[in-house]
Design a protein around this motif. Sequence first.
Motif, PDB file in Angstrom:
ATOM      1  N   VAL A  13      -1.429  77.281 -81.745  1.00  0.00           N
ATOM      2  CA  VAL A  13      -0.216  77.597 -80.998  1.00  0.00           C
ATOM      3  C   VAL A  13       0.941  77.861 -81.952  1.00  0.00           C
ATOM      4  O   VAL A  13       2.062  78.081 -81.525  1.00  0.00           O
ATOM      5  CB  VAL A  13       0.164  76.435 -80.056  1.00  0.00           C
ATOM      6  CG1 VAL A  13      -0.917  76.236 -79.036  1.00  0.00           C
ATOM      7  CG2 VAL A  13       0.410  75.165 -80.827  1.00  0.00           C
ATOM      8  N   PHE A  14       0.710  77.830 -83.251  1.00  0.00           N
ATOM      9  CA  PHE A  14       1.795  77.951 -84.205  1.00  0.00           C
ATOM     10  C   PHE A  14       2.114  79.412 -84.488  1.00  0.00           C
ATOM     11  O   PHE A  14       1.285  80.298 -84.362  1.00  0.00           O
ATOM     12  CB  PHE A  14       1.431  77.228 -85.504  1.00  0.00           C
ATOM     13  CG  PHE A  14       1.014  75.815 -85.248  1.00  0.00           C
ATOM     14  CD1 PHE A  14      -0.051  75.261 -85.915  1.00  0.00           C
ATOM     15  CD2 PHE A  14       1.687  75.045 -84.312  1.00  0.00           C
ATOM     16  CE1 PHE A  14      -0.436  73.958 -85.663  1.00  0.00           C
ATOM     17  CE2 PHE A  14       1.307  73.746 -84.064  1.00  0.00           C
ATOM     18  CZ  PHE A  14       0.243  73.195 -84.735  1.00  0.00           C
ATOM     19  N   CYS A  15       3.366  79.649 -84.923  1.00  0.00           N
ATOM     20  CA  CYS A  15       3.793  81.024 -85.076  1.00  0.00           C
ATOM     21  C   CYS A  15       3.095  81.759 -86.207  1.00  0.00           C
ATOM     22  O   CYS A  15       3.131  82.976 -86.239  1.00  0.00           O
ATOM     23  CB  CYS A  15       5.307  81.094 -85.242  1.00  0.00           C
ATOM     24  SG  CYS A  15       6.091  79.794 -86.154  1.00  0.00           S
ATOM     25  N   ASP A  16       2.403  81.052 -87.117  1.00  0.00           N
ATOM     26  CA  ASP A  16       1.676  81.768 -88.163  1.00  0.00           C
ATOM     27  C   ASP A  16       0.275  82.120 -87.696  1.00  0.00           C
ATOM     28  O   ASP A  16      -0.494  82.734 -88.431  1.00  0.00           O
ATOM     29  CB  ASP A  16       1.613  80.956 -89.465  1.00  0.00           C
ATOM     30  CG  ASP A  16       0.850  79.665 -89.305  1.00  0.00           C
ATOM     31  OD1 ASP A  16       0.625  79.258 -88.150  1.00  0.00           O
ATOM     32  OD2 ASP A  16       0.488  79.071 -90.325  1.00  0.00           O
ATOM     33  N   ALA A  17      -0.068  81.737 -86.451  1.00  0.00           N
ATOM     34  CA  ALA A  17      -1.344  81.941 -85.756  1.00  0.00           C
ATOM     35  C   ALA A  17      -2.406  82.657 -86.557  1.00  0.00           C
ATOM     36  O   ALA A  17      -2.570  83.848 -86.492  1.00  0.00           O
ATOM     37  CB  ALA A  17      -1.099  82.704 -84.474  1.00  0.00           C
ATOM     38  N   LYS A  18      -3.183  81.885 -87.271  1.00  0.00           N
ATOM     39  CA  LYS A  18      -4.323  82.425 -88.003  1.00  0.00           C
ATOM     40  C   LYS A  18      -5.592  82.356 -87.172  1.00  0.00           C
ATOM     41  O   LYS A  18      -6.671  82.647 -87.645  1.00  0.00           O
ATOM     42  CB  LYS A  18      -4.515  81.650 -89.306  1.00  0.00           C
ATOM     43  CG  LYS A  18      -3.336  81.793 -90.253  1.00  0.00           C
ATOM     44  CD  LYS A  18      -3.587  81.024 -91.547  1.00  0.00           C
ATOM     45  CE  LYS A  18      -2.390  81.169 -92.485  1.00  0.00           C
ATOM     46  NZ  LYS A  18      -2.574  80.385 -93.724  1.00  0.00           N
ATOM     47  N   GLU A  19      -5.435  81.962 -85.888  1.00  0.00           N
ATOM     48  CA  GLU A  19      -6.543  81.902 -84.949  1.00  0.00           C
ATOM     49  C   GLU A  19      -7.691  81.057 -85.465  1.00  0.00           C
ATOM     50  O   GLU A  19      -8.853  81.422 -85.387  1.00  0.00           O
ATOM     51  CB  GLU A  19      -7.032  83.312 -84.605  1.00  0.00           C
ATOM     52  CG  GLU A  19      -5.954  84.142 -83.937  1.00  0.00           C
ATOM     53  CD  GLU A  19      -6.504  85.403 -83.330  1.00  0.00           C
ATOM     54  OE1 GLU A  19      -7.676  85.730 -83.612  1.00  0.00           O
ATOM     55  OE2 GLU A  19      -5.785  86.052 -82.569  1.00  0.00           O
ATOM     56  N   GLN A  20      -7.335  79.928 -86.020  1.00  0.00           N
ATOM     57  CA  GLN A  20      -8.356  78.986 -86.470  1.00  0.00           C
ATOM     58  C   GLN A  20      -8.686  78.041 -85.338  1.00  0.00           C
ATOM     59  O   GLN A  20      -7.795  77.531 -84.661  1.00  0.00           O
ATOM     60  CB  GLN A  20      -7.860  78.176 -87.675  1.00  0.00           C
ATOM     61  CG  GLN A  20      -7.584  79.029 -88.896  1.00  0.00           C
ATOM     62  CD  GLN A  20      -7.017  78.185 -90.016  1.00  0.00           C
ATOM     63  OE1 GLN A  20      -6.519  77.090 -89.777  1.00  0.00           O
ATOM     64  NE2 GLN A  20      -7.100  78.682 -91.227  1.00  0.00           N
ATOM     65  N   GLN A  21      -9.981  77.795 -85.121  1.00  0.00           N
ATOM     66  CA  GLN A  21     -10.399  76.840 -84.109  1.00  0.00           C
ATOM     67  C   GLN A  21     -10.150  75.426 -84.609  1.00  0.00           C
ATOM     68  O   GLN A  21     -10.195  75.164 -85.808  1.00  0.00           O
ATOM     69  CB  GLN A  21     -11.894  77.005 -83.816  1.00  0.00           C
ATOM     70  CG  GLN A  21     -12.242  78.343 -83.169  1.00  0.00           C
ATOM     71  CD  GLN A  21     -11.852  78.385 -81.712  1.00  0.00           C
ATOM     72  OE1 GLN A  21     -11.491  77.363 -81.147  1.00  0.00           O
ATOM     73  NE2 GLN A  21     -11.924  79.552 -81.106  1.00  0.00           N
ATOM     74  N   LEU A  22      -9.862  74.537 -83.674  1.00  0.00           N
ATOM     75  CA  LEU A  22      -9.793  73.130 -84.046  1.00  0.00           C
ATOM     76  C   LEU A  22     -11.163  72.700 -84.530  1.00  0.00           C
ATOM     77  O   LEU A  22     -12.187  73.092 -83.957  1.00  0.00           O
ATOM     78  CB  LEU A  22      -9.401  72.267 -82.841  1.00  0.00           C
ATOM     79  CG  LEU A  22      -7.924  72.311 -82.450  1.00  0.00           C
ATOM     80  CD1 LEU A  22      -7.745  71.629 -81.107  1.00  0.00           C
ATOM     81  CD2 LEU A  22      -7.081  71.641 -83.494  1.00  0.00           C
ATOM     82  N   PRO A  23     -11.232  71.892 -85.594  1.00  0.00           N
ATOM     83  CA  PRO A  23     -12.533  71.460 -86.084  1.00  0.00           C
ATOM     84  C   PRO A  23     -13.285  70.672 -85.043  1.00  0.00           C
ATOM     85  O   PRO A  23     -12.698  69.882 -84.304  1.00  0.00           O
ATOM     86  CB  PRO A  23     -12.167  70.572 -87.293  1.00  0.00           C
ATOM     87  CG  PRO A  23     -10.747  70.190 -87.088  1.00  0.00           C
ATOM     88  CD  PRO A  23     -10.109  71.328 -86.348  1.00  0.00           C
ATOM     89  N   ALA A 135       6.112  80.260 -93.737  1.00  0.00           N
ATOM     90  CA  ALA A 135       7.204  80.718 -94.610  1.00  0.00           C
ATOM     91  C   ALA A 135       8.080  79.537 -95.030  1.00  0.00           C
ATOM     92  O   ALA A 135       9.311  79.579 -94.935  1.00  0.00           O
ATOM     93  CB  ALA A 135       8.028  81.791 -93.921  1.00  0.00           C
ATOM     94  N   ASP A 136       7.429  78.482 -95.473  1.00  0.00           N
ATOM     95  CA  ASP A 136       8.100  77.272 -95.960  1.00  0.00           C
ATOM     96  C   ASP A 136       8.850  76.507 -94.871  1.00  0.00           C
ATOM     97  O   ASP A 136       9.630  75.590 -95.171  1.00  0.00           O
ATOM     98  CB  ASP A 136       9.070  77.594 -97.109  1.00  0.00           C
ATOM     99  CG  ASP A 136       8.348  78.112 -98.333  1.00  0.00           C
ATOM    100  OD1 ASP A 136       7.196  77.681 -98.557  1.00  0.00           O
ATOM    101  OD2 ASP A 136       8.917  78.943 -99.064  1.00  0.00           O
ATOM    102  N   ARG A 137       8.631  76.855 -93.616  1.00  0.00           N
ATOM    103  CA  ARG A 137       9.250  76.110 -92.523  1.00  0.00           C
ATOM    104  C   ARG A 137       8.174  75.331 -91.789  1.00  0.00           C
ATOM    105  O   ARG A 137       7.114  75.873 -91.453  1.00  0.00           O
ATOM    106  CB  ARG A 137       9.947  77.068 -91.546  1.00  0.00           C
ATOM    107  CG  ARG A 137      10.698  76.350 -90.409  1.00  0.00           C
ATOM    108  CD  ARG A 137      11.475  77.352 -89.566  1.00  0.00           C
ATOM    109  NE  ARG A 137      10.579  78.129 -88.716  1.00  0.00           N
ATOM    110  CZ  ARG A 137      10.276  77.780 -87.468  1.00  0.00           C
ATOM    111  NH1 ARG A 137      10.762  76.661 -86.933  1.00  0.00           N
ATOM    112  NH2 ARG A 137       9.485  78.555 -86.752  1.00  0.00           N
ATOM    113  N   ALA A 138       8.446  74.043 -91.552  1.00  0.00           N
ATOM    114  CA  ALA A 138       7.483  73.207 -90.833  1.00  0.00           C
ATOM    115  C   ALA A 138       7.507  73.577 -89.363  1.00  0.00           C
ATOM    116  O   ALA A 138       8.507  73.354 -88.668  1.00  0.00           O
ATOM    117  CB  ALA A 138       7.818  71.735 -91.016  1.00  0.00           C
TER     118      ALA A 138
END
Length: 244
Positions: A13-23, A135-138
Amino acid sequence: MCPGGIEVRRRSVFCDAKEQQLPDSASPSPGAQQEVPYPVGAFRFSFDDDRWEFSPECLEMLHPDPSAATGGCDENVSAAGSLERATATLAGTDVRTALDLVRESPSPLASRHTVTDASGRHRHLLVIAERVLDADRAVGASGQMVDVSGVFDDAVGSLDTQVNEFVENRSVIEQAKGMMMLAYSFGDQHAYDVLAWRSQHTNTKVRALAAAVVREVPSAVSLTDADRSAFDHILLSAHETDDE
């Protein structure tokens, strides 16, 4: 989109959305030890919109779904409800506060929390999390929740056993001391000191000595009728001399 406007998302759901599945906590890597001593689930949290993502193991940990065992619910509706209820379970806890600390920390942090699941059971969770940067923002936090309730319950059970043993030991020692105080006109401390001395001299635990005294005295020591009469008088008139 599921009924009630609850969106179940399996991707970031994060704005850098790399579409990684939860482990998948239930799928160990090849060669890994498959036995997990305590339930473990993965999660992600978005700071921008306060949105949670949970692995199936984490959902089960936070809000067990009784219908899962019977297969009586539509999978998408059940998943949506589980997400909503799991989020509600964490709403009244300090987990969110802990994630705010993670937000400011360059290193992963661990914290312990108590939550109450749908059945009313208190679960003790170890939360291990690190911040997610864009981009260095949490922008969020991700990590794992470990249900350590078994450890806590075992510790409480062990403590209860120790307390019960202490009370039992204390009771029999007090009985033996009372008998010695009556027989020898000892004071309370003197009676215990004699028991402790015999314990050291015979290499026997104080409780074992006290238990033997309590067990043997009633059959080995007899009071005369005059003694009992005197005791009767004291017992029946004790209220007249009570200072309290």
